[in-house]
Structures are given as C-alpha cells and as structure tokens.
Design an enzyme around this catalytic site. Structure first.
Site, PDB file in Angstrom:
ATOM      1  CG  ASP A 158      -7.004  -5.013   3.669  1.00 22.92           C
ATOM      2  OD1 ASP A 158      -8.019  -5.041   4.373  1.00 22.92           O
ATOM      3  OD2 ASP A 158      -6.882  -4.271   2.680  1.00 22.92           O
ATOM      4  CE  LYS A 194       2.208 -17.813  -2.248  1.00 23.97           C
ATOM      5  NZ  LYS A 194       1.469 -19.082  -2.145  1.00 23.97           N
ATOM      6  CG  ASP A 229     -12.379  -7.617   5.975  1.00 25.61           C
ATOM      7  OD1 ASP A 229     -11.994  -6.998   6.984  1.00 25.61           O
ATOM      8  OD2 ASP A 229     -13.004  -7.077   5.042  1.00 25.61           O
ATOM      9  CG  ASP A 255      -0.912 -20.594  -0.030  1.00 28.91           C
ATOM     10  OD1 ASP A 255      -0.141 -20.178   0.849  1.00 28.91           O
ATOM     11  OD2 ASP A 255      -0.536 -21.307  -0.962  1.00 28.91           O
ATOM     12  CE1 TYR A 267      -2.823  -3.136   0.189  1.00 31.63           C
ATOM     13  CE2 TYR A 267      -3.729  -2.374   2.258  1.00 31.63           C
ATOM     14  CZ  TYR A 267      -3.707  -3.283   1.225  1.00 31.63           C
ATOM     15  OH  TYR A 267      -4.577  -4.339   1.233  1.00 31.63           O
TER      16      TYR A 267
END
Ligand code: NAD
Length: 362
Positions: free
Chosen positions: A248, A192, A252, A224, A142
């Site tokens: 992020d 990752k 959620d 994942d 970001y």
C-alpha cells in the site's frame, strides 16, 4: 467476432468523468478490431450509499462475477467522510476485491521521456524507470483478526493482527516470478524479516518458490531499504512483490516517481486460467479527487491505461492493449496535457478533449 462482458462501476467524483473517456476509447477499439464489448453499469461507493444505503450491493457482485472484467472509477468524498459511519464508500472496493478473490494488485510505473520534468526527483535519477509493483491484497494487517479497539484501566487500546499463510505467500510469489519472466527477469521480494515472523516466513517461501524459476534473479530487500532505493535508484527495480500494507505504502511512493496520480493505472487479479487470462478489476490508482470534480480538470489517462491493462490481462487482447498505449503515447508526444501534467510549451486540454484525442489516435 469475439464478445466480452465488462461491468463498469464509475463511483464518485472524477470516477464518473474518467470512466466516460475510457469507454469512448474502448468503443473505438471495438470498432477497429471488430470485437463486441457488452457494457453494464452499476452504482457503487458514496452514490450507492445515497441511493441504496450500501456501498456495494450483492447484485453488483453477482454482475461482476458474471463479467470478464470490472472497470472501476473511484469512490469516496467529503459527504461520506464520517469515520464512525456504518457504511463507507471504501467498502465498495474492499468488498469487490474480497468477493472476486482478487489477491494481486499490479501497478506499473513507467516514465514517459517527455514527462521527466514532472517527477519530483531529478531527471538523471528517474530516467529509464520501468517497474511493476505487485501488492498482496487479501491478507496481512487489513484482514487479520483480532482487529479491535477497547478501553480498560490502562486507557484506550487497539490491536491489529498481521497474519499470512503459506498458501497466500506462495500464490503471490508465483505472480511475481511469472511477470518477471515476461520482463527483465529480476524479482525483488520485500519483507521485514529482521523483525517480523511473517517477514521470515515470506522470505523463506519466496526463496523456495524461486527454485522453480531458475531463470529469474531473486533479491530480498527489507521494506525500509526498499523505500529508500525507490527514490535513490528506481531504475534498479524490475518487478517488486510484497505484502499488503508494505505494498500500500510502496505503490504510492513508486507512483509518485512518475509525477501525477492521473497517469497511473492498476490491475487487481485473482486466479488465472490456463491461457493466463481471468477476471480482474481495473482502476486508476487515484481517488475521486473532490477538489477538481466537475471542473473538467481530471486526467483520464490513468483510467484509459487501466482499460488497456484490462484488454491485455483479462480479455487476452494484446494488440488492442498496445494500440491504446500507443495512442496515449502519441497524444503526449503531440504535446497535449491535462492541467496536472501541463508543462511549458504544452497544449492544455480538459478531460473530454483528452479522451477525444486518445480515441482519435486509436
Ligand atoms: P485523490 O487521489 O482523490 O486526490 C489526490 C490529489 O491528486 C488531488 O489534489 C487531486 O486533485 C489529484 N488527482 C487525483 N487524480 C487526478 C487525476 N486523474 N487528474 C488530475 N489530478 C488528480 O486522493 P484524496 O484527495 O486523498 O482522496 C479523495 C477521496 O478519494 C477520498 O474520499 C478517498 O477516500 C478516496 N480514494 C478512493 C480511492 C479508490 O476509489 N480506489 C483511492 C484513493 C482515495
């Protein structure tokens, strides 16, 4: 009598409705525990764009920096939705995090035994879920540069940059290990590392920092696999720490285990003082919910529980925080629900009544 300065930024839509209920509850805490909360209020987000032409004024930042904590409602709405607009309501939350140096976002995910039916997952999968997801807030995709779009002979193109420094990873890992020490002593670092260089650096540094916390069990999980295990066996997690974009998405996903956005508080923290407190921004994870704004349907519990986190993490008021959490619990046990969490046999109440009930229970 202890005095604390709290800046309130209600924002847009249901942000203004839920913050009013949190303030009602804090007023009761103030009286019962004999503290003085000095509240100040600033307009932010879409409302500030309408009034001042910008989502976050420098005056608001200055007031936030001079406060012990910020209580943030929510920003945004269809009126300001043009993605090409020069100023956007979201600038308020991104600007606040950046200017206050808030690099760690904490989202607790705990499911009340009486609300197991509200989860989209089966009761036996979610029962006992109790975790905190920590998302790194100021680095990664970001904020990395270059970040741009352009057009050339090959057509439209875009680039974002995923960059992390040793310092950024080290400080967020410490937050994770310290929190795990106060809980069940298990930290899952999510990366990752099989594909990304930043993931390899993340894993290397998490392992190094872990040597300073021999009492904590550190596990590494690829993002994942983490996404899968969150819905396969959520009870296997205690504290999760991860980078900005993975956080992020995973926060959620984790939040939805509990059924409603209206139940999920969060804290964004920066540098801590020796006693563990420090400025923080406290907000529900939900947005301004334009579909239900002004109808008395908003669940204020996420905002109220965010205020409890503020008392604990920025003001050092543990008993007062626990008192609010106990009051919320008592109201749920008594069967009161806002429409988003209403089940069979519950008493459905509106936003204001829910705030009244929690304030009375304090
Ligand atoms: P949202 O979280 O506002 O709403 C999603 C759904 O959940 C809606 O159906 C809404 O009615 C429901 N909901 C949310 N909070 C609730 C509550 N407290 N009680 C009952 N129901 C609740 O997400 P969205 O609809 O995608 O976004 C609406 C606006 O909010 C957009 O402008 C978005 O950019 C903004 N937003 C802001 C923040 C923030 O301020 N931090 C976060 C997310 C979204």
């Amino acid at each position: 009598m202890a005095t604390f300065k709290i800046l309130c930024t209600p924002g847009d839509g249901i942000g203004t409705e839920v913050i009013a209920e949190a303030l009602k509850v804090l007023a009761r805490v103030e009286k019962r525990f004999k503290h003085e909360f000095q509240f100040d209020e600033e307009i932010i987000g879409g409302a500030a764009i309408d009034k001042y032409g910008e989502a976050l004024r420098s005056k608001t930042i200055a007031k936030a920096k001079a406060s012990d904590a910020v209580l943030f409602g929510a920003v945004g709405g269809p009126k300001w939705d043009n993605p090409k607009a020069k100023v956007r309501p979201e600038d308020a939350i991104l600007g606040m995090r950046k200017q206050l140096g808030l690099f760690a976002n904490l989202r607790p995910v705990k499911i009340h035994p009486l609300m197991l039916a509200d989860s989209t997952l089966r009761r036996e999968v979610v029962e006992g879920t109790d975790m905190v997801v920590i998302r790194e807030l100021t680095g990664g995709l970001y904020f990395g540069r270059p970040q741009k779009r352009w057009e050339d002979s090959r057509g439209r193109q875009a680039v974002d940059t995923l960059r992390y420094s040793e310092k950024e990873i080290t400080r967020i890992c410490h937050v994770g290990f310290k929190l795990a020490q106060q809980r069940r002593k298990k930290l899952t670092s999510v990366d990752k590392a099989n594909v990304l260089r930043t993931g390899q650096l993340w894993r290397e540094i998490a392992t190094e920092v872990g040597k300073q916390y021999p009492d904590i069990q550190l596990d590494h999980l690829l993002v994942d696999a983490a996404a899968m295990n969150l819905i396969r066996k959520p009870t296997s997690f205690d504290v999760i720490v991860t980078e900005n974009m993975f956080g992020d998405i995973l926060t959620d996903e984790a939040a939805m285990l509990a059924g409603s956005m209206g139940m999920m508080p969060s804290a964004s923290l920066g540098k801590r003082k020796k006693d563990g407190t420090g400025i923080g921004l406290y907000e529900p994870i939900h947005g301004s919910a334009p579909d239900i704004a002004g109808q008395g349907k908003a669940n204020p519990l996420a905002m109220i529980l965010s205020a409890a986190m503020m008392l604990r993490l920025s003001l050092g008021l543990e008993a007062e925080a626990a008192c609010i959490e106990g009051a919320v619990d008592a109201v749920i046990v008594a069967g009161y629900r806002t429409p988003d969490i209403a089940g069979t046999g519950s008493s459905v109440v509106d936003t204001v009544k829910m705030g009244d009930l929690v304030a009375e229970a304090v």
